[in-house]
Design a protein around this motif. Sequence first.
Motif, PDB file in Angstrom:
ATOM      1  N   THR A 100      73.841  -6.956  55.335  1.00  0.00           N
ATOM      2  CA  THR A 100      73.535  -8.202  56.035  1.00  0.00           C
ATOM      3  C   THR A 100      73.458  -9.400  55.093  1.00  0.00           C
ATOM      4  O   THR A 100      73.294 -10.528  55.552  1.00  0.00           O
ATOM      5  N   ARG A 101      73.561  -9.157  53.811  1.00  0.00           N
ATOM      6  CA  ARG A 101      73.402 -10.220  52.828  1.00  0.00           C
ATOM      7  C   ARG A 101      74.731 -10.874  52.520  1.00  0.00           C
ATOM      8  O   ARG A 101      75.740 -10.204  52.289  1.00  0.00           O
ATOM      9  N   GLY A 102      74.732 -12.194  52.481  1.00  0.00           N
ATOM     10  CA  GLY A 102      75.965 -12.924  52.266  1.00  0.00           C
ATOM     11  C   GLY A 102      76.485 -12.848  50.845  1.00  0.00           C
ATOM     12  O   GLY A 102      77.692 -12.887  50.618  1.00  0.00           O
ATOM     13  N   THR A 103      75.574 -12.724  49.867  1.00  0.00           N
ATOM     14  CA  THR A 103      75.979 -12.675  48.466  1.00  0.00           C
ATOM     15  C   THR A 103      75.285 -11.516  47.769  1.00  0.00           C
ATOM     16  O   THR A 103      74.241 -11.028  48.224  1.00  0.00           O
ATOM     17  N   SER A 104      75.838 -11.104  46.641  1.00  0.00           N
ATOM     18  CA  SER A 104      75.253  -9.997  45.900  1.00  0.00           C
ATOM     19  C   SER A 104      73.882 -10.353  45.340  1.00  0.00           C
ATOM     20  O   SER A 104      73.046  -9.466  45.122  1.00  0.00           O
ATOM     21  N   ALA A 105      73.625 -11.659  45.123  1.00  0.00           N
ATOM     22  CA  ALA A 105      72.338 -12.077  44.564  1.00  0.00           C
ATOM     23  C   ALA A 105      71.179 -11.709  45.480  1.00  0.00           C
ATOM     24  O   ALA A 105      70.057 -11.491  45.020  1.00  0.00           O
ATOM     25  N   GLY A 106      71.419 -11.650  46.793  1.00  0.00           N
ATOM     26  CA  GLY A 106      70.358 -11.349  47.733  1.00  0.00           C
ATOM     27  C   GLY A 106      70.267  -9.892  48.118  1.00  0.00           C
ATOM     28  O   GLY A 106      69.489  -9.539  49.012  1.00  0.00           O
ATOM     29  N   ARG A 107      71.034  -9.021  47.461  1.00  0.00           N
ATOM     30  CA  ARG A 107      71.026  -7.596  47.789  1.00  0.00           C
ATOM     31  C   ARG A 107      69.990  -6.847  46.954  1.00  0.00           C
ATOM     32  O   ARG A 107      69.693  -7.214  45.825  1.00  0.00           O
ATOM     33  N   LEU A 108      69.484  -5.771  47.527  1.00  0.00           N
ATOM     34  CA  LEU A 108      68.605  -4.876  46.782  1.00  0.00           C
ATOM     35  C   LEU A 108      69.449  -4.103  45.769  1.00  0.00           C
ATOM     36  O   LEU A 108      70.516  -3.575  46.106  1.00  0.00           O
ATOM     37  N   LYS A 109      68.952  -4.025  44.533  1.00  0.00           N
ATOM     38  CA  LYS A 109      69.711  -3.410  43.447  1.00  0.00           C
ATOM     39  C   LYS A 109      68.817  -2.451  42.673  1.00  0.00           C
ATOM     40  O   LYS A 109      67.595  -2.461  42.811  1.00  0.00           O
ATOM     41  N   ARG A 110      69.467  -1.652  41.831  1.00  0.00           N
ATOM     42  CA  ARG A 110      68.777  -0.787  40.857  1.00  0.00           C
ATOM     43  C   ARG A 110      67.867   0.230  41.517  1.00  0.00           C
ATOM     44  O   ARG A 110      66.885   0.683  40.904  1.00  0.00           O
ATOM     45  N   LEU A 111      68.147   0.583  42.761  1.00  0.00           N
ATOM     46  CA  LEU A 111      67.450   1.680  43.434  1.00  0.00           C
ATOM     47  C   LEU A 111      68.304   2.923  43.256  1.00  0.00           C
ATOM     48  O   LEU A 111      69.474   2.928  43.657  1.00  0.00           O
ATOM     49  N   TYR A 112      67.752   3.972  42.671  1.00  0.00           N
ATOM     50  CA  TYR A 112      68.586   5.066  42.173  1.00  0.00           C
ATOM     51  C   TYR A 112      67.942   6.410  42.475  1.00  0.00           C
ATOM     52  O   TYR A 112      66.832   6.702  42.016  1.00  0.00           O
ATOM     53  N   VAL A 113      68.623   7.236  43.265  1.00  0.00           N
ATOM     54  CA  VAL A 113      68.277   8.653  43.370  1.00  0.00           C
ATOM     55  C   VAL A 113      68.919   9.321  42.160  1.00  0.00           C
ATOM     56  O   VAL A 113      70.120   9.539  42.121  1.00  0.00           O
ATOM     57  N   ALA A 114      68.108   9.600  41.150  1.00  0.00           N
ATOM     58  CA  ALA A 114      68.627  10.022  39.848  1.00  0.00           C
ATOM     59  C   ALA A 114      68.252  11.458  39.544  1.00  0.00           C
ATOM     60  O   ALA A 114      67.085  11.842  39.669  1.00  0.00           O
ATOM     61  N   GLN A 115      69.234  12.225  39.180  1.00  0.00           N
ATOM     62  CA  GLN A 115      69.068  13.613  38.787  1.00  0.00           C
ATOM     63  C   GLN A 115      68.329  14.426  39.843  1.00  0.00           C
ATOM     64  O   GLN A 115      67.389  15.150  39.562  1.00  0.00           O
TER      65      GLN A 115
END
Length: 372
Positions: free
Chosen positions: A205-220
């Motif tokens: 729903t976000r128009g630009t990448s700046a407003g997106r949630l980032k660095r959320l990681y299901v890791a290992q």
Amino acid sequence: MLPKLRLGSRLFSTLPSTYLSRCSGTSRFPRFHSTSPSIPVVDQSSNNGNSRIQHSASQAHGVETIVGGVEIDAFRKAAWIPQTPLLLQDFHSLPAMRRWFQDDVGSSLVKFAPFMKPFENIILPYEFTLPSPHSDKSSPEGLVLVDYLKWLRESSEYRESYLPVLVEAIMQLNNGADLLDNPSDFQQFDAPLSLIMSACQFNMTRGTSAGRLKRLYVAQSNLSNLPESLSRDLPTPEIVRYAGKGDIYSSSIWLGLQPTNTPLHRDPNPNLFCQLVSSKKIRVMTPDHGDALYARVRRELGTNGNSRIRGAEMMGGRERGLLHRAVWDDESVSEVLLHPGDTLFIPTGWWHSVVSDGMDGELNCSVNWWFR
């Protein structure tokens, strides 16, 4: 007694100190890793019919490449016996690639397929790198958690779920709670698959990448902990089963919202790393080269460290920055770029660092096997 919220089969406090009780100083369990980087290659010779062996001439430590399928004996000769990295392009088509994900109509982003909806309550190990407590709270980066929480509360799908409470807990920590005890912006916690599924929807729903949630990681996240309906979409490659003794030390899924990263480290067992969605870059170093670089960073930090534990020390603060610059600012280090269907073999003891290579907020997914 603190109020508790049940997520799946586990109990979580509605307060951030309990949600994120193991976020500082130590990790839940030893973690190992790998991924990709980019290498120009030149076709040199043919191998076993449809396979083509390629070599990089522009890197200090070139990574040999095979395009298409590879016979077990050819793999042993090219990589297993000499214990050198090997890039396998267009090597796999694991069922998870087409069953778990689909393209979003009207955008360039990839989203979860409806097939994944019944599994949204399974509990997975997450990592999240928070926006800096000292960053501008009015910036898109600083407001993204506020916007995500508002979106959850207005969503008919998620407003009655436990996700708004979880996000509130993360926000409280980011706003300064327990900063004296937990100064790192890197957090680890357990949460349901629906967290990253809803975050992916929010990003659409976000128009630009700046407003997106980032660095959320299901890791290992260990494949053995997945429901059978999901784990069978990630069948063990024949190389893992037959190249060596057939012993599988561990296997993991890596599922995140870009950018994601794993700092420089080495694994105690051979590693076969397969890319499923988006791209990743991996830089690889010989054991001697990596030993020297890691020791230099440790001397600069003035502390000892563990190159095999994926915890707050490796993933947060000054160490993360020093390791990243030491590896990624050095153009002499070999780099491999993995696209969906590509695979990288990393031998025991070879140092490597992994970063995503796509748009911020976009899904990225990989799977790997450590084996002998």
